[in-house]
Design a protein around this motif. Structure first.
Motif, PDB file in Angstrom:
ATOM      1  N   THR A 187     119.817 -10.874  50.775  1.00 18.89           N
ATOM      2  CA  THR A 187     119.973 -11.818  49.668  1.00 18.89           C
ATOM      3  C   THR A 187     120.480 -11.025  48.465  1.00 18.89           C
ATOM      4  O   THR A 187     120.682  -9.813  48.563  1.00 18.89           O
ATOM      5  N   THR A 188     120.640 -11.684  47.352  1.00 15.81           N
ATOM      6  CA  THR A 188     121.046 -10.970  46.138  1.00 15.81           C
ATOM      7  C   THR A 188     119.949 -10.043  45.634  1.00 15.81           C
ATOM      8  O   THR A 188     120.200  -9.178  44.820  1.00 15.81           O
ATOM      9  N   LYS A 189     118.736 -10.208  46.158  1.00 13.93           N
ATOM     10  CA  LYS A 189     117.591  -9.405  45.715  1.00 13.93           C
ATOM     11  C   LYS A 189     117.258  -8.248  46.648  1.00 13.93           C
ATOM     12  O   LYS A 189     116.862  -7.186  46.204  1.00 13.93           O
ATOM     13  N   SER A 190     117.371  -8.464  47.988  1.00 14.62           N
ATOM     14  CA  SER A 190     116.959  -7.422  48.932  1.00 14.62           C
ATOM     15  C   SER A 190     117.365  -7.761  50.363  1.00 14.62           C
ATOM     16  O   SER A 190     117.837  -8.857  50.636  1.00 14.62           O
ATOM     17  N   ALA A 191     117.136  -6.794  51.243  1.00  8.95           N
ATOM     18  CA  ALA A 191     117.317  -7.014  52.687  1.00  8.95           C
ATOM     19  C   ALA A 191     115.943  -7.274  53.284  1.00  8.95           C
ATOM     20  O   ALA A 191     114.960  -6.620  52.918  1.00  8.95           O
ATOM     21  N   VAL A 192     115.873  -8.243  54.199  1.00  9.75           N
ATOM     22  CA  VAL A 192     114.595  -8.662  54.775  1.00  9.75           C
ATOM     23  C   VAL A 192     114.753  -8.839  56.276  1.00  9.75           C
ATOM     24  O   VAL A 192     115.749  -9.384  56.741  1.00  9.75           O
ATOM     25  N   GLU A 193     113.753  -8.378  57.054  1.00 11.30           N
ATOM     26  CA  GLU A 193     113.709  -8.642  58.489  1.00 11.30           C
ATOM     27  C   GLU A 193     112.867  -9.886  58.706  1.00 11.30           C
ATOM     28  O   GLU A 193     111.762  -9.995  58.184  1.00 11.30           O
ATOM     29  N   LEU A 194     113.402 -10.833  59.478  1.00 12.92           N
ATOM     30  CA  LEU A 194     112.676 -12.079  59.737  1.00 12.92           C
ATOM     31  C   LEU A 194     112.071 -12.054  61.130  1.00 12.92           C
ATOM     32  O   LEU A 194     112.772 -11.815  62.113  1.00 12.92           O
ATOM     33  N   PRO A 195     110.761 -12.320  61.235  1.00 16.87           N
ATOM     34  CA  PRO A 195     110.090 -12.354  62.539  1.00 16.87           C
ATOM     35  C   PRO A 195     110.242 -13.715  63.209  1.00 16.87           C
ATOM     36  O   PRO A 195     110.493 -14.725  62.560  1.00 16.87           O
ATOM     37  N   SER A 196     110.050 -13.717  64.513  1.00 16.35           N
ATOM     38  CA  SER A 196     110.120 -14.959  65.275  1.00 16.35           C
ATOM     39  C   SER A 196     108.877 -15.806  65.013  1.00 16.35           C
ATOM     40  O   SER A 196     107.763 -15.298  65.080  1.00 16.35           O
TER      41      SER A 196
END
Length: 107
Positions: free
Chosen positions: A42-51
Protein backbone atom coordinates in the motif's frame (compact mmCIF):
# COMPACT_ATOMS: atom_id res chain seq x y z
CA UNK A 1 -16.73 -28.85 -3.37
CA UNK A 2 -17.90 -25.31 -2.83
CA UNK A 3 -16.04 -22.15 -3.80
CA UNK A 4 -15.20 -19.35 -1.40
CA UNK A 5 -13.76 -16.02 -2.52
CA UNK A 6 -11.53 -13.93 -0.27
CA UNK A 7 -11.65 -10.22 -1.16
CA UNK A 8 -8.83 -7.78 -0.49
CA UNK A 9 -9.55 -6.74 3.09
CA UNK A 10 -9.56 -3.19 4.39
CA UNK A 11 -5.94 -2.68 5.39
CA UNK A 12 -6.74 0.35 7.54
CA UNK A 13 -6.14 4.09 7.53
CA UNK A 14 -8.54 4.73 4.66
CA UNK A 15 -6.46 2.85 2.09
CA UNK A 16 -8.50 1.99 -0.98
CA UNK A 17 -6.19 -0.37 -2.89
CA UNK A 18 -2.97 -2.38 -2.83
CA UNK A 19 -0.47 -3.64 -5.39
CA UNK A 20 0.25 -7.38 -5.61
CA UNK A 21 3.99 -7.74 -4.94
CA UNK A 22 4.33 -11.52 -4.79
CA UNK A 23 2.04 -14.52 -4.69
CA UNK A 24 3.16 -17.24 -2.26
CA UNK A 25 0.65 -19.73 -3.72
CA UNK A 26 -0.40 -20.87 -7.19
CA UNK A 27 -3.58 -22.29 -8.70
CA UNK A 28 -3.93 -25.90 -7.57
CA UNK A 29 -1.99 -25.46 -4.31
CA UNK A 30 -3.55 -26.66 -1.09
CA UNK A 31 -3.36 -24.15 1.75
CA UNK A 32 -4.09 -24.28 5.45
CA UNK A 33 -5.71 -21.54 7.47
CA UNK A 34 -3.16 -18.78 8.24
CA UNK A 35 -0.69 -19.83 5.51
CA UNK A 36 0.73 -16.73 3.81
CA UNK A 37 -1.05 -16.20 0.49
CA UNK A 38 0.32 -12.99 -0.94
CA UNK A 39 2.42 -9.95 -0.20
CA UNK A 40 0.76 -6.64 -1.09
CA UNK A 41 2.01 -3.07 -0.95
CA UNK A 42 0.00 0.00 0.00
CA UNK A 43 1.13 3.61 0.13
CA UNK A 44 2.02 2.95 3.79
CA UNK A 45 3.76 -0.46 3.82
CA UNK A 46 4.13 -3.99 2.49
CA UNK A 47 1.94 -6.61 4.18
CA UNK A 48 1.70 -10.42 3.97
CA UNK A 49 -1.90 -11.62 3.99
CA UNK A 50 -2.74 -14.99 5.59
CA UNK A 51 -5.36 -17.41 4.33
CA UNK A 52 -8.72 -17.05 6.10
CA UNK A 53 -9.49 -20.75 5.51
CA UNK A 54 -8.14 -24.07 4.32
CA UNK A 55 -8.74 -25.28 0.78
CA UNK A 56 -7.35 -25.59 -2.73
CA UNK A 57 -6.52 -22.45 -4.73
CA UNK A 58 -8.99 -22.27 -7.63
CA UNK A 59 -8.20 -18.77 -8.99
CA UNK A 60 -5.98 -15.80 -8.28
CA UNK A 61 -7.76 -12.45 -8.53
CA UNK A 62 -4.85 -10.55 -10.08
CA UNK A 63 -1.31 -10.97 -11.36
CA UNK A 64 1.81 -9.67 -9.64
CA UNK A 65 2.13 -5.94 -10.24
CA UNK A 66 -1.62 -5.38 -10.56
CA UNK A 67 -3.52 -2.95 -8.35
CA UNK A 68 -6.49 -4.46 -6.48
CA UNK A 69 -9.17 -2.35 -4.81
CA UNK A 70 -10.44 -3.14 -1.31
CA UNK A 71 -13.37 -5.57 -1.63
CA UNK A 72 -12.34 -6.90 -5.05
CA UNK A 73 -11.71 -10.68 -5.30
CA UNK A 74 -8.16 -11.51 -4.26
CA UNK A 75 -8.26 -15.31 -4.35
CA UNK A 76 -10.87 -18.05 -4.74
CA UNK A 77 -10.67 -21.38 -2.91
CA UNK A 78 -12.34 -24.72 -3.41
CA UNK A 79 -13.40 -25.76 0.08
CA UNK A 80 -15.18 -28.73 1.57
CA UNK A 81 -18.92 -28.15 1.83
CA UNK A 82 -20.11 -26.39 4.94
CA UNK A 83 -21.36 -28.76 7.58
CA UNK A 84 -22.21 -28.93 11.22
CA UNK A 85 -19.24 -28.73 13.52
CA UNK A 86 -19.67 -30.94 16.56
CA UNK A 87 -22.90 -32.54 17.67
CA UNK A 88 -26.05 -31.39 19.36
CA UNK A 89 -26.62 -33.28 22.60
CA UNK A 90 -29.91 -35.05 23.09
CA UNK A 91 -31.50 -35.35 26.46
CA UNK A 92 -32.89 -38.77 27.21
CA UNK A 93 -33.97 -37.85 30.70
CA UNK A 94 -34.88 -34.71 32.59
CA UNK A 95 -31.91 -32.78 33.94
CA UNK A 96 -31.11 -33.50 37.56
CA UNK A 97 -30.44 -30.83 40.14
CA UNK A 98 -26.99 -31.05 41.60
CA UNK A 99 -27.59 -29.15 44.81
CA UNK A 100 -30.76 -28.52 46.73
CA UNK A 101 -30.46 -25.53 49.04
CA UNK A 102 -32.82 -24.85 51.93
CA UNK A 103 -33.04 -21.69 53.97
CA UNK A 104 -31.69 -21.97 57.52
CA UNK A 105 -34.11 -22.60 60.39
CA UNK A 106 -34.87 -19.54 62.53
CA UNK A 107 -34.62 -21.39 65.87
Amino acid sequence: MAESTFPLPDLGEGLEDATILEWHVAVGDTVARNDVLVEVETTKSAVELPSPEAGRVARLGAEEGAVVRVGDPLITFEVAGAGIVGTVPTESEAPRRRVHLSPPDDD
